[in-house]
Design a protein around this motif. Structure first.
Motif, PDB file in Angstrom:
ATOM      1  N   LYS A 298       0.914  -1.231   0.042  1.00 28.61           N
ATOM      2  CA  LYS A 298       0.082  -0.033  -0.127  1.00 28.61           C
ATOM      3  C   LYS A 298       0.903   1.227  -0.171  1.00 28.61           C
ATOM      4  N   SER A 299       1.809   1.352   0.809  1.00 34.84           N
ATOM      5  CA  SER A 299       2.614   2.546   0.908  1.00 34.84           C
ATOM      6  C   SER A 299       3.560   2.630  -0.140  1.00 34.84           C
ATOM      7  N   ALA A 300       4.010   1.481  -0.708  1.00 34.88           N
ATOM      8  CA  ALA A 300       4.894   1.465  -2.008  1.00 34.88           C
ATOM      9  C   ALA A 300       3.819   1.982  -3.096  1.00 34.88           C
ATOM     10  N   LEU A 301       2.816   1.737  -3.430  1.00 39.12           N
ATOM     11  CA  LEU A 301       1.889   2.316  -4.302  1.00 39.12           C
ATOM     12  C   LEU A 301       1.817   3.586  -4.169  1.00 39.12           C
ATOM     13  N   GLY A 302       1.489   4.116  -2.852  1.00 37.50           N
ATOM     14  CA  GLY A 302       1.420   5.723  -2.746  1.00 37.50           C
ATOM     15  C   GLY A 302       2.791   6.324  -3.262  1.00 37.50           C
ATOM     16  N   ASP A 303       3.919   5.775  -2.969  1.00 35.71           N
ATOM     17  CA  ASP A 303       5.150   6.248  -3.431  1.00 35.71           C
ATOM     18  C   ASP A 303       5.401   6.353  -4.698  1.00 35.71           C
ATOM     19  N   LEU A 304       5.014   5.352  -5.582  1.00 31.92           N
ATOM     20  CA  LEU A 304       5.126   5.290  -7.087  1.00 31.92           C
ATOM     21  C   LEU A 304       4.145   6.051  -7.712  1.00 31.92           C
ATOM     22  N   ASN A 305       3.112   6.268  -7.111  1.00 27.88           N
ATOM     23  CA  ASN A 305       2.048   7.207  -7.702  1.00 27.88           C
ATOM     24  C   ASN A 305       2.393   8.788  -7.359  1.00 27.88           C
ATOM     25  N   LYS A 306       3.356   9.039  -6.336  1.00 30.95           N
ATOM     26  CA  LYS A 306       3.679  10.364  -6.258  1.00 30.95           C
ATOM     27  C   LYS A 306       4.909  10.452  -7.431  1.00 30.95           C
ATOM     28  N   ALA A 307       5.803   9.416  -7.648  1.00 32.57           N
ATOM     29  CA  ALA A 307       6.765   9.393  -8.278  1.00 32.57           C
ATOM     30  C   ALA A 307       6.323   9.930  -9.607  1.00 32.57           C
ATOM     31  N   ILE A 308       5.235   9.304 -10.292  1.00 29.28           N
ATOM     32  CA  ILE A 308       5.065   9.409 -11.444  1.00 29.28           C
ATOM     33  C   ILE A 308       4.066  11.109 -11.572  1.00 29.28           C
TER      34      ILE A 308
END
Length: 262
Positions: free
Chosen positions: A135-145
């Motif tokens: 869940k937190s990984a997905l949040g980070d990747l969304n922010k990176a994009i």
């Protein structure tokens, strides 16, 4: 006198002029071109020898700092505690060592120093992915994009979505990568795997075929295509692909070959 790390190398070329002047001055003294040459030669020689010994000692000491990326960036962080790039780079070193917890900590420190650091969000997402903090990984990747929609970020997010079973969403991310970089065999392999999970075997085969046409020695693509052939009832082609994949160094394909193609 300059602020920043790794900027010392800007002094390399300017140092040539200074050292040339010192060397030429010593040459003139040695050739007694000055009235004071006899008196100056011995103390000047001693000074230069001591200076050389000092440089050897300093270089020896610096080698301990430069022994690997971990020690190097730890020293940079000690001198510049707010340098986000140093934390990010040390975090990548920890990733290579598979120390994902320390890597995550460093990427978090980088983001504390600069909250808009897209690379740190991407890397922290990878570190959390490896720790199954999805869940937190997905949040980070969304922010990176959001900050920098790079191919690497879309690829990583696609892998995460595929791991979570959201293959249709993963396909969108892999397709985005391919729209930008049509020759990406990694994206084609991942795309084929997601289509395979959705049992869209024709599309999966198309993706693997494209990967193989781009790179005829792509062991993963042959192995994956062999699996699709097997699932669609074509054991002969499956065994042929697994055999090719095994010959190209795919250990997993060699195991499958022994199990299903005796």
């Amino acid at each position: 006198p300059v602020s920043g790390y790794l900027w010392d190398h800007y002094t390399y070329v300017p140092s040539i002029g200074i050292l040339f002047i010192i060397g030429r001055f010593y040459q003139y003294v040695a050739e007694r071109k000055f009235s004071y040459s006899m008196k100056a030669k011995t103390p000047l020689t001693v000074i230069l020898i001591l200076f050389g010994i000092m440089l050897i000692a300093v270089t020896w000491n610096r080698n301990n700092i430069w022994q690997d990326s971990g020690t190097l960036y730890s020293e940079v962080i000690r001198l510049h505690p707010d340098n986000e790039a140093a934390y990010n780079n040390r975090g990548q070193y920890h990733m290579k060592q598979e120390n994902y917890r320390k890597a995550e900590q460093d990427f978090s420190q980088a983001l504390e120093a600069r909250s808009s650091y897209a690379s740190a969000y991407l890397n922290r997402g990878r570190a959390r992915f490896e720790q199954e903090k999805y869940k937190s990984a997905l949040g980070d990747l969304n922010k990176a994009i959001e900050l920098n929609p790079s191919e690497a970020a879309y690829m990583e997010r696609g892998l995460l979505k595929a791991r979570l079973g959201y293959h249709q969403r993963a396909i969108k991310d892999f397709s985005t990568v391919l729209n930008r970089h049509p020759q990406s065999t990694q994206a084609l392999n991942n795309l084929g795997l997601s289509y395979g999970q959705l049992e869209q075997y024709n599309k999966a085969l198309e993706a693997f075929n494209r990967a193989i046409s781009i790179d005829p020695n792509n062991a993963k693509a042959y192995g994956n295509r062999g699996t699709v052939y097997y699932k669609t009832g074509n054991q002969q082609k499956a065994c042929s692909d697994w055999s090719r994949s095994a010959n190209l160094g795919n250990k997993r394909a060699r195991q499958i070959l022994q199990q299903y193609c005796r």
